[in-house]
Motif scaffolding. Sequence first.
Motif, short mmCIF file in Angstrom:
data_model
loop_
_atom_site.label_atom_id
_atom_site.label_comp_id
_atom_site.label_asym_id
_atom_site.label_seq_id
_atom_site.Cartn_x
_atom_site.Cartn_y
_atom_site.Cartn_z
N ARG A 1 36.58 28.89 52.76
CA ARG A 1 35.60 27.85 53.07
C ARG A 1 35.57 26.79 51.98
N GLU A 2 35.64 27.23 50.72
CA GLU A 2 35.58 26.28 49.60
C GLU A 2 36.84 25.43 49.51
N PHE A 3 37.99 26.09 49.71
CA PHE A 3 39.27 25.39 49.51
C PHE A 3 40.22 25.67 50.67
N PRO A 4 39.92 25.13 51.84
CA PRO A 4 40.75 25.42 53.02
C PRO A 4 42.18 24.90 52.88
N ASP A 5 42.36 23.90 52.05
CA ASP A 5 43.69 23.29 51.94
C ASP A 5 44.48 23.79 50.74
N LEU A 6 43.91 24.69 49.94
CA LEU A 6 44.61 25.18 48.75
C LEU A 6 45.36 26.47 49.06
N ASP A 7 46.54 26.61 48.46
CA ASP A 7 47.30 27.85 48.54
C ASP A 7 46.49 28.98 47.90
N ILE A 8 46.70 30.21 48.38
CA ILE A 8 45.92 31.34 47.90
C ILE A 8 46.06 31.54 46.39
N THR A 9 47.26 31.29 45.85
CA THR A 9 47.45 31.47 44.41
C THR A 9 46.72 30.39 43.61
N LEU A 10 46.60 29.19 44.17
CA LEU A 10 45.84 28.14 43.50
C LEU A 10 44.36 28.46 43.49
N ARG A 11 43.88 29.10 44.57
CA ARG A 11 42.48 29.53 44.58
C ARG A 11 42.24 30.54 43.45
N GLY A 12 43.22 31.41 43.21
CA GLY A 12 43.10 32.36 42.11
C GLY A 12 42.99 31.65 40.77
N ALA A 13 43.75 30.57 40.60
CA ALA A 13 43.68 29.79 39.36
C ALA A 13 42.30 29.14 39.21
N VAL A 14 41.75 28.69 40.33
CA VAL A 14 40.40 28.11 40.30
C VAL A 14 39.40 29.15 39.79
N SER A 15 39.52 30.38 40.30
CA SER A 15 38.62 31.44 39.88
C SER A 15 38.75 31.71 38.38
N ILE A 16 39.97 31.71 37.87
CA ILE A 16 40.21 31.94 36.44
C ILE A 16 39.54 30.85 35.61
N GLY A 17 39.70 29.60 36.04
CA GLY A 17 39.11 28.49 35.29
C GLY A 17 37.60 28.47 35.35
N ARG A 18 37.06 28.72 36.53
CA ARG A 18 35.60 28.66 36.68
C ARG A 18 34.90 29.80 35.95
N ARG A 19 35.55 30.95 35.84
CA ARG A 19 34.88 32.04 35.14
C ARG A 19 34.83 31.80 33.63
N VAL A 20 35.59 30.82 33.14
CA VAL A 20 35.43 30.38 31.75
C VAL A 20 34.22 29.45 31.66
N GLN A 21 34.11 28.53 32.62
CA GLN A 21 32.98 27.60 32.62
C GLN A 21 31.65 28.32 32.79
N ASP A 22 31.60 29.24 33.77
CA ASP A 22 30.36 29.97 34.04
C ASP A 22 30.73 31.31 34.68
N PRO A 23 30.91 32.36 33.86
CA PRO A 23 31.34 33.65 34.41
C PRO A 23 30.42 34.17 35.50
N LEU A 24 29.13 34.05 35.31
CA LEU A 24 28.18 34.60 36.28
C LEU A 24 28.34 33.92 37.63
N ALA A 25 28.36 32.59 37.64
CA ALA A 25 28.44 31.84 38.89
C ALA A 25 29.70 32.18 39.67
N GLU A 26 30.77 32.51 38.97
CA GLU A 26 32.03 32.81 39.65
C GLU A 26 32.15 34.27 40.04
N LEU A 27 31.71 35.17 39.16
CA LEU A 27 31.89 36.59 39.41
C LEU A 27 30.99 37.10 40.54
N VAL A 28 29.87 36.42 40.80
CA VAL A 28 29.01 36.88 41.90
C VAL A 28 29.69 36.70 43.26
#
Length: 715
Positions: A422-449
């Motif tokens: 829903r968040e990234f319908p046009d992104l490849d699945i591996t790129l979504r994984g990279a987004v998760s890695i980056g966001r959990r640095v910015q705000d671990p709680l917001a991403e890990l939930v």
Amino acid sequence: MILSSGPGSTRLCRKVADSLSLSEESVTAVASLFGGGATVPFIARYRKEATGSLDEVAIASVRDALIRIKQVDDRRGTILSSLRERKILTADLQNKLLSADTVAEIEDIYLPFRPKRQTRASVARDRGLEPLAAVLRMQDPRLSPSVAAATFLSDAVPTAANALAGARDILAEEISESADVRGMIRGIFAGSAHLSSDVIKGKAEDASVYAGYFAWDELVTRAASHRILAVMRGEREGVLRLHLAPPEDAVLKSLHTQVVTGRGEASAEVASAATDAYRRLILPSLEREFFNTVKERADTEAIAVFADNLRHLLLAAPAGEKRVLAIDPGYRTGCKLVCLDATGNVVETGVIYPQTNPSAARATLMQLSKTHAVDIIAVGNGTAGRETEKFVRGITFGRPLPVLLTSECGASVYSASAEARREFPDLDITLRGAVSIGRRVQDPLAELVKIDPKSLGVGQYQHDVDQNRLAAKLADIVEQVVNSVGVNLNTASASLLSYVSGIGPSLAEKIVVYRTTNGPFKNRNELLNVPGIGPKTFEQAAGFLRIIGGDNPLDMTGVHPERYPLVERMAKDLGVSAGRLAGAPELLKRIEPEKYVSENCGLVTITDIIDELGNPGRDIRITGEEEFSFDQSVHELTDLTEGMVLPGVVTNVTAFGAFVDVGVHQDGLVHISELAVRFVAHPSEVVSVGKQVRVMILSVDHARSRVSMSIKRVL
């Protein structure tokens, strides 16, 4: 959970208070608040006077105890109703049932009256042997059992031996159904039962992982939860055979003392019946019961460890509004790149091949870091993570640029989830994984939930414990952490908002839709415009939601809107506006808390309000932890040697020790005995998930990919 008022609820609250060593007033207040629809975080934060300042853990314990004891009462009620309907409830039986405190005790009392299928005893009764059993039960030393049995012969009972066997079956069933007998033996089980295991013939070679349990025996009260769960897993996998019982001699001695009253031949028949009652009827029943009890205890300990680890993981310090270049490492398919702006939005993606085209990869990273003014580079710690980290650290960016090796646990789960699509319908699945890695640095709680906690790699035997209990406990932890940290109403995802007190997934989605349609919330009261949010939901949620830069400076604090009039009184007494008090310590020092105490607002709440005003927008997750990096001389298991001292990060804490990542793709174990120079009852006393440590390598087992480490030897 809504509790009815009256004597029943009073008794229930008294029982809970006694079981948890809390005041009855506090428990009654918590029960009443739950009855009114309040949540654990709301009660803990905003109803301290009512509960005596119980924290989230105590309040959740009260809730669970209320439910558990109510279940006992419900079972008692069901049994009483059944006995009444069958017209066999006596005053004595009713008193016994009302005095029982556990389901086990209630079931023991009910056992003789439970409708039964055909048993050996019922067959003997049908054959007319009840009077013979009654004669034997009297244990007259002058009685000759064989002579007495001879008068009960029939086609169905051809011999005296057959008659005595049937009479013993009746006696055995009576003994096994005695609440006093079962209570006595249950006590022996509780104090003296041993849990033992042995390997099933032919399974030893195929299940070496259980080698330590092929001939294992331990007093169950001393058996650690991880060993209990291990042998139970071995039994499920068809490798081990388990037994749980106290020494039989001790049980039979106590049993015979209780039921055998003489020394004649009749007493010998009763003793034989008692032995049969224990071996055939009581032992299997209590063994099942205690297996359940032992499993429940082991589950409780394992779930508590998981919950504590999850709490520490979720409370990891955020980098904040930093621009991040996130890298999901890969050999064959290349490293996926995602540039995130300060609020976590994707601004550019790409792929580099450091192994096959290092110069192009270097140029791409330098260009992206400059174009997007990157503040941090986050590298996933999966396959090729250390190599990618080393490559990135070797680049001269012309300015200091932190490179963080970041946990990938759960990133692949998120990238394939419906939410990620829903968040990234046009992104490849591996790129979504990279987004998760980056966001959990910015705000671990917001991403890990966004990720199922069971996918975060911080559990102990998590697949072996009761999954419903585990899920409920982990949901509690996420809810507690989210509400203790607070949530930015204008930036939080639906996943994060769903854990806010009183909201849930459905309302969270409606909040996001409203925000998207109408723009950012300007004040907390605007929440009431969201479909489905009424006064009760607003009461439960508002204090945990933050609005930065809105109409009212108080909306960025943890002060609940119900206390805004009180803050306005304080401000008026100081001759300033209420908003001026937020972040103004010189003004707050002039407030006299006692002056504002009232029937509806005590000193504890007023002190909390002043503290919140003094720290508007405070993030409790900020720590003094320094930037971490692994020793660059080790990358593989083969690089480790005994005696080497390395920096590491605790990745998991269990009942028997802690696992530490030193950057070799295989976490090492620091046994509990190697954690500190002092005695450590539980590893959580000295380490937690995410803690930076220094370890000494004690041994490396290359064949089984196991590393043994020590913390105490480098202290």
